[in-house]
Design a protein around this motif. Structure first.
Motif, PDB file in Angstrom:
ATOM      1  N   ILE A  34       0.819  -1.219   0.000  1.00  0.00           N
ATOM      2  CA  ILE A  34       0.000   0.000   0.000  1.00  0.00           C
ATOM      3  C   ILE A  34       0.851   1.267   0.000  1.00  0.00           C
ATOM      4  O   ILE A  34       0.330   2.349  -0.225  1.00  0.00           O
ATOM      5  N   GLU A  35       2.151   1.132   0.216  1.00  0.00           N
ATOM      6  CA  GLU A  35       3.040   2.286   0.120  1.00  0.00           C
ATOM      7  C   GLU A  35       3.334   2.659  -1.332  1.00  0.00           C
ATOM      8  O   GLU A  35       3.864   3.730  -1.593  1.00  0.00           O
ATOM      9  N   ASN A  36       2.997   1.774  -2.267  1.00  0.00           N
ATOM     10  CA  ASN A  36       3.217   2.043  -3.682  1.00  0.00           C
ATOM     11  C   ASN A  36       1.976   2.759  -4.227  1.00  0.00           C
ATOM     12  O   ASN A  36       0.986   2.137  -4.601  1.00  0.00           O
ATOM     13  N   GLU A  37       2.047   4.079  -4.248  1.00  0.00           N
ATOM     14  CA  GLU A  37       0.894   4.901  -4.629  1.00  0.00           C
ATOM     15  C   GLU A  37       0.395   4.593  -6.038  1.00  0.00           C
ATOM     16  O   GLU A  37      -0.816   4.556  -6.284  1.00  0.00           O
ATOM     17  N   GLN A  38       1.305   4.349  -6.953  1.00  0.00           N
ATOM     18  CA  GLN A  38       0.920   4.058  -8.337  1.00  0.00           C
ATOM     19  C   GLN A  38       0.068   2.782  -8.406  1.00  0.00           C
ATOM     20  O   GLN A  38      -0.967   2.761  -9.073  1.00  0.00           O
ATOM     21  N   ASP A  39       0.482   1.725  -7.720  1.00  0.00           N
ATOM     22  CA  ASP A  39      -0.287   0.479  -7.730  1.00  0.00           C
ATOM     23  C   ASP A  39      -1.640   0.656  -7.041  1.00  0.00           C
ATOM     24  O   ASP A  39      -2.655   0.159  -7.522  1.00  0.00           O
ATOM     25  N   VAL A  40      -1.656   1.360  -5.930  1.00  0.00           N
ATOM     26  CA  VAL A  40      -2.920   1.599  -5.219  1.00  0.00           C
ATOM     27  C   VAL A  40      -3.871   2.407  -6.094  1.00  0.00           C
ATOM     28  O   VAL A  40      -5.067   2.109  -6.172  1.00  0.00           O
ATOM     29  N   ASN A  41      -3.348   3.408  -6.783  1.00  0.00           N
ATOM     30  CA  ASN A  41      -4.194   4.195  -7.686  1.00  0.00           C
ATOM     31  C   ASN A  41      -4.784   3.325  -8.795  1.00  0.00           C
ATOM     32  O   ASN A  41      -5.932   3.509  -9.194  1.00  0.00           O
ATOM     33  N   ARG A  42      -4.009   2.366  -9.300  1.00  0.00           N
ATOM     34  CA  ARG A  42      -4.523   1.468 -10.340  1.00  0.00           C
ATOM     35  C   ARG A  42      -5.653   0.591  -9.802  1.00  0.00           C
ATOM     36  O   ARG A  42      -6.632   0.332 -10.501  1.00  0.00           O
ATOM     37  N   ILE A  43      -5.537   0.179  -8.542  1.00  0.00           N
ATOM     38  CA  ILE A  43      -6.608  -0.620  -7.914  1.00  0.00           C
ATOM     39  C   ILE A  43      -7.888   0.229  -7.838  1.00  0.00           C
ATOM     40  O   ILE A  43      -8.984  -0.245  -8.145  1.00  0.00           O
ATOM     41  N   PHE A  44      -7.747   1.482  -7.433  1.00  0.00           N
ATOM     42  CA  PHE A  44      -8.915   2.350  -7.315  1.00  0.00           C
ATOM     43  C   PHE A  44      -9.488   2.707  -8.681  1.00  0.00           C
ATOM     44  O   PHE A  44     -10.682   2.938  -8.808  1.00  0.00           O
ATOM     45  N   THR A  45      -8.658   2.745  -9.709  1.00  0.00           N
ATOM     46  CA  THR A  45      -9.144   2.991 -11.055  1.00  0.00           C
ATOM     47  C   THR A  45      -9.942   1.798 -11.575  1.00  0.00           C
ATOM     48  O   THR A  45     -10.965   1.956 -12.216  1.00  0.00           O
TER      49      THR A  45
END
Length: 103
Positions: free
Chosen positions: A88-99
């Motif tokens: 969850i510290e990887n903002e790019q990956d978390v943003n992709r999950i939310f997308t």
């Protein structure tokens, strides 16, 4: 609103996996994420995730495939639970999950 998935972080941990289990029992769709670190025995984390995914052999490491956005996602027949191996510290990956998912 009941059709919208619920995000559970730390899904391979004791509390996270139990939360996923209870949500699935209620008929909810769940997206779980965990970095599967070695803070404690990774085999236990794999067992919990595989059990939630309905894998035939929960003793094996979680089977992950890269999805279209490059995230490591579970390969499962359980359509109510999707698991992503990410931090969850990887903002790019978390943003992709939310997308990809509407929480």
């Amino acid at each position: 609103m009941k059709d919208l998935p619920i995000l559970v972080t730390g899904a391979a941990g004791f509390i996270g996996s139990k939360s996923v289990e209870l949500l699935l029992a209620e008929g909810r769709n769940v997206v779980g994420i965990d970095n599967l670190n070695n803070y404690y025995d990774v085999r236990l984390k794999n067992y919990r995730i595989n059990t939630l995914l309905g894998q035939s052999d929960p003793q094996k490491p979680v089977c992950l495939l890269n999805d279209s956005s490059g995230l490591a996602q579970s390969n499962s027949s359980n359509k109510s639970f999707k698991f992503y191996h990410l931090d969850i510290e990887n903002e790019q990956d978390v943003n992709r999950i939310f997308t990809e998912h509407q929480f």
